[in-house]
Design a protein around this motif. Structure first.
Motif: not given
Length: 208
Positions: A67-71, A123-130, A132-138
């Motif tokens: 959260d802090a990194l991507n902000n 880990d597909d579940t973790l990749r999906q989490f990442l 969904e939550n941080y894809g907008h940054v990329m």
């Protein structure tokens, strides 16, 4: 060796710290909840109370760092995005430097090993989490790279961004051949890493 846990930390923070250390060493499947509770000095009920499940615990480990990194990344990108004089180096610096700042201490470097594990273990579940939550940054960084590199196809652009991201993760995790010398401060070493990585990435991104 497990990173010592500061007894003054809250129970939740102690669990997160112990889990981060275990996952970095043994992977997500290789670290059991029994090992985690022993390292954190808590019982299973405390883990369940604060996180509900091992999966949610893993997610929280990523949230407290990313959260802090991507902000910070988005703030840096906002200073250069869309401007006429913006260069590829400017955008790469906005992407790379906040990440290297995160890894400057032992706990940040430890997290990057956890991140490297996440990609290595598929880990597909973790990749999906990442995603969904941080894809907008990329997506925002990709849009700016596309503006500056209109000659690249979408597929080629994605390849290059992916390779730069991999190089960054590798540099942050401390797995590389180049280690900090005893007479070089952490600040100087981090700046050297940033300069070399940005130059390398500029060449890769800009190649015809």
């Amino acid at each position: 060796m497990i990173v010592p846990v500061n007894s003054s930390n809250s129970t939740k923070e102690r669990i997160l710290g112990a889990a981060e250390s275990l996952f970095a060493q043994r992977g997500f499947d290789g670290a059991s909840l029994r090992q985690l509770t022993s390292a954190a000095g808590v019982n299973l009920a405390a883990v369940n109370y604060h996180f509900g499940s091992k999966e949610k615990l893993v997610e929280q480990i990523f949230r407290r760092r990313l959260d802090a990194l991507n902000n910070s990344r988005l703030e840096a990108l906002a200073l250069v995005a869309g401007k006429e004089n913006t260069t590829i180096e400017d955008v790469l610096a906005a992407f790379i430097r906040p990440a290297l700042d995160l890894s400057h201490d032992e706990s940040g470097s430890l997290f990057m090993r956890v991140l490297a594990r996440a990609f290595a273990e598929h880990d597909d579940t973790l990749r999906q989490f990442l995603s969904e939550n941080y894809g907008h940054v990329m997506r925002q960084f990709t849009a700016e790279f596309a503006r500056l590199l209109p000659q690249l196809s979408k597929q080629e652009l994605y390849w290059r961004i992916d390779l730069v991201s991999g190089a960054l993760t590798h540099a942050m995790s401390g797995f590389g051949m180049i280690q900090r010398k005893s007479d070089v401060s952490e600040t100087v070493h981090r700046e050297q890493t940033a300069q070399h990585l940005i130059r390398f990435a500029v060449a890769g991104m800009s190649h015809p």
